[in-house]
Each structure stands twice: as C-alpha cells, then as structure tokens.
Design an enzyme around this catalytic site. Structure first.
Site, PDB file in Angstrom:
ATOM      1  N   GLU A  82      -1.655  -5.439   8.889  1.00 33.98           N
ATOM      2  CA  GLU A  82      -0.881  -4.873   9.984  1.00 33.98           C
ATOM      3  C   GLU A  82      -1.564  -5.148  11.322  1.00 33.98           C
ATOM      4  OE1 GLU A  82      -0.230  -0.733   9.250  1.00 33.98           O
ATOM      5  OE2 GLU A  82       0.731  -1.066   7.305  1.00 33.98           O
ATOM      6  N   ASP A 107       0.829  -1.208   0.000  1.00 34.78           N
ATOM      7  CA  ASP A 107       0.000   0.000   0.000  1.00 34.78           C
ATOM      8  C   ASP A 107       0.868   1.264   0.000  1.00 34.78           C
ATOM      9  OD1 ASP A 107       0.906  -0.142   2.614  1.00 34.78           O
ATOM     10  OD2 ASP A 107      -1.066   0.002   3.542  1.00 34.78           O
ATOM     11  N   SER A 108       2.182   1.086   0.085  1.00 32.03           N
ATOM     12  CA  SER A 108       3.103   2.206  -0.105  1.00 32.03           C
ATOM     13  C   SER A 108       2.965   2.809  -1.496  1.00 32.03           C
ATOM     14  CB  SER A 108       4.553   1.751   0.115  1.00 32.03           C
ATOM     15  OG  SER A 108       4.834   0.581  -0.636  1.00 32.03           O
ATOM     16  N   LYS A 128      -1.369  -9.431   3.184  1.00 36.07           N
ATOM     17  CA  LYS A 128      -0.636  -8.947   4.354  1.00 36.07           C
ATOM     18  C   LYS A 128      -1.493  -7.921   5.073  1.00 36.07           C
ATOM     19  CE  LYS A 128       2.989  -6.066   4.117  1.00 36.07           C
ATOM     20  NZ  LYS A 128       2.532  -4.917   4.982  1.00 36.07           N
ATOM     21  N   ASP A 140      -1.068  -6.203   0.012  1.00 31.54           N
ATOM     22  CA  ASP A 140      -1.485  -5.521   1.239  1.00 31.54           C
ATOM     23  C   ASP A 140      -2.994  -5.319   1.274  1.00 31.54           C
ATOM     24  OD1 ASP A 140       0.668  -5.086   2.917  1.00 31.54           O
ATOM     25  OD2 ASP A 140       1.268  -3.206   1.967  1.00 31.54           O
ATOM     26  N   GLU A 159       9.057  -4.099  10.995  1.00 28.87           N
ATOM     27  CA  GLU A 159       9.457  -2.810  10.432  1.00 28.87           C
ATOM     28  C   GLU A 159       9.916  -1.844  11.509  1.00 28.87           C
ATOM     29  OE1 GLU A 159       7.963   0.813   7.487  1.00 28.87           O
ATOM     30  OE2 GLU A 159       6.722  -0.980   7.721  1.00 28.87           O
TER      31      GLU A 159
END
Length: 277
Positions: free
Chosen positions: A120, A49-50, A118, A88, A186
């Site tokens: 978070e 998602d970056s 993925k 993501d 991270e």
C-alpha cells in the site's frame, strides 16, 4: 487472455499487457478449497491481509503478521495452477525502508511461491517499489483507501474527493513510474478512477472504484455472502452462503436434538458389506 484458454499461470508482464483489453478478473482467497474454485476463472488471485478480519476476527488488518500471510499463501498456492498468485505485504513489513521491504518480500515469495507482492502507498512508497522491482520482486501497488493506514485516514472513508484528487493521481503516476505492474484503486470516486485509468500505462484494478477500471477485485467471502459482519457499498453479493450455512447448521442441530440424525443410512451394522466405509 482467456482464463479458460491459459495453460500456465500468467506472469506480471502478462497482467500488465491486459491494459485496455478484456477486464482482468481477480478475487481474494485464503484457503486451498476457495483457490481451487476460482483458479480457472481468475487471472490472478490475491492472498489479502483482509484475512485478519475475515477469518481471524481481527478489528482491522493491522494485526496481521508475516507468519499468517505465509500460512495462508501456502494454502492458496496448493489450489492454483492457472491463476497467478499475488500476496499482500502486512503492516510493518515494508514501511521502514527498501531493504526491510526486500527482505520480507523475498521471504513471502520464496515461502509461498507467489508471483508478486502487493503493498500500500503511492508517492511515499515509490522508491521502495523501484528498489524491489530492480531486484526481481514484481510489485502490485495499492492507493486510495489503504486499510493499513486507517488510523491516519480517519477510518474507511472514500479517498480522493475534491482537492485530494490531484494527490491520488500523483500517487498512481508515481507507482507506475517506479515499475509497479498494476495498481489497486480502492474506494475512490468513479470519475477519478476513470481519470487515473486513462492517465497511466499499467492496469487499474478497482474495488469500490469504477467499471471503467482495467479489472476488478472483491473479497471472496464478501461476494459469496459468507462474511456478514458488515457489507460495503461496493460489494455485490453473488450468493448468500452465510445465510444458507446458518440455516443448514440450525437444521442439523434440530435433527440431532430430535434424534433424527444419524439415521439408519448413516450408521454401520455389525456385518456391514466389506466395501462399506
């Protein structure tokens, strides 16, 4: 598992089995050409998602949508044949509860052909991870600095220093117990990353963590020097394509204004050979 020896894309269980072995290689990708370049070198490729910050100019990842992830996921899938694709789950697509997470994860996988999603979060997401895994959705977890939570974390700060270390260890153990096949660490202290790596049975993928992790990941535009808005401490630039590209654009502009481009070799005559295109 050698990236050059693989005949087909690895499965999540193959990535899990790399724990403690040859380090896992991974990069982000958002486009077909980038995916094609990294396919034979990476064990898995992340559609991160970056993309919101790197390609769309957003100030954070919070504005990334499901439609954006699906569009870029499809593009990356077209460029991969050997590396597994992980995608993501964007902010707001899974935090409400396990059922919401399943609907959106199933959509992402069905519409992009990703091998896993993925998400978070640690302890707070363990029930959701277990719910997804039980229903056939492979999950890669992500703890430490979680960019979707920057408003509650107080910015892009190192996580897990001092007394906070025990919380991160608990997060890692929780997602491993819930069934995640790997976990991204991270921006955590090196010693903590090593402790986590040694204390759980699934691979750790470091980004701003430790060389002792079971694998590493970077944003490809960072490591190629294409994204130059800022440079995190943990990024090593293996090329400076951003500077090279700007220099090439400046040279092009100069040639156009001086009428040096196009030259005779770039234009067509009235009676050009039939094969000329």
């Amino acid at each position: 598992m050698s990236a050059t020896a693989r005949k087909s894309a690895p499965l999540p269980d193959d990535i899990r089995a790399m724990k403690g072995g040859t380090p896992i290689v991974s990069l982000t990708a958002y486009t077909t050409p980038m995916a094609q370049m990294m396919d034979r070198h990476c064990d898995f490729v992340l559609v991160g998602d970056s993309v919101g910050m790197v390609l769309h100019g957003l100030p954070s990842t919070l504005g990334v949508t499901m439609d954006m992830m699906i569009m870029h996921g499809r593009a990356v899938a077209r460029g991969l044949s050997k590396a597994m694709m992980v995608i993501d789950m964007p902010f707001g697509s899974y935090e409400e509860g396990p059922e919401q997470a399943f609907r959106n994860a199933a959509r992402l996988m069905a519409e992009t052909r990703a091998g896993a999603v993925k998400l978070e979060g640690g302890v707070s997401m363990s029930d959701t991870i277990a719910f997804l895994v039980a229903r056939g959705i492979p999950v890669m977890a992500h703890v430490g600095l979680t960019p979707q939570s920057i408003n509650t974390l107080g910015g892009y700060k190192v996580q897990g220093r001092g007394e906070a270390a025990s919380n991160l260890i608990a997060d890692a153990k929780a997602v491993a117990s819930a069934g995640a096949f790997a976990i991204v660490l991270e921006k955590v202290p090196e010693s903590l990353a090593n402790d986590i790596t040694q204390s759980i049975r699934i691979p750790t993928i470091g980004i701003g963590a430790s060389a002792g992790c079971d694998g590493q990941i970077l944003v490809v535009d960072d490591m190629l020097g294409l994204f130059t808005a800022f440079k995190a401490k943990f990024v090593k630039r293996f090329a400076e394509l951003g500077a090279d590209g700007e220099a090439a654009i400046a040279a092009y502009a100069e040639d156009v204004r001086a009428r040096r481009f196009p030259g005779p070799e770039h234009v067509f005559g009235d009676e050009a050979p039939e094969a000329q295109t």
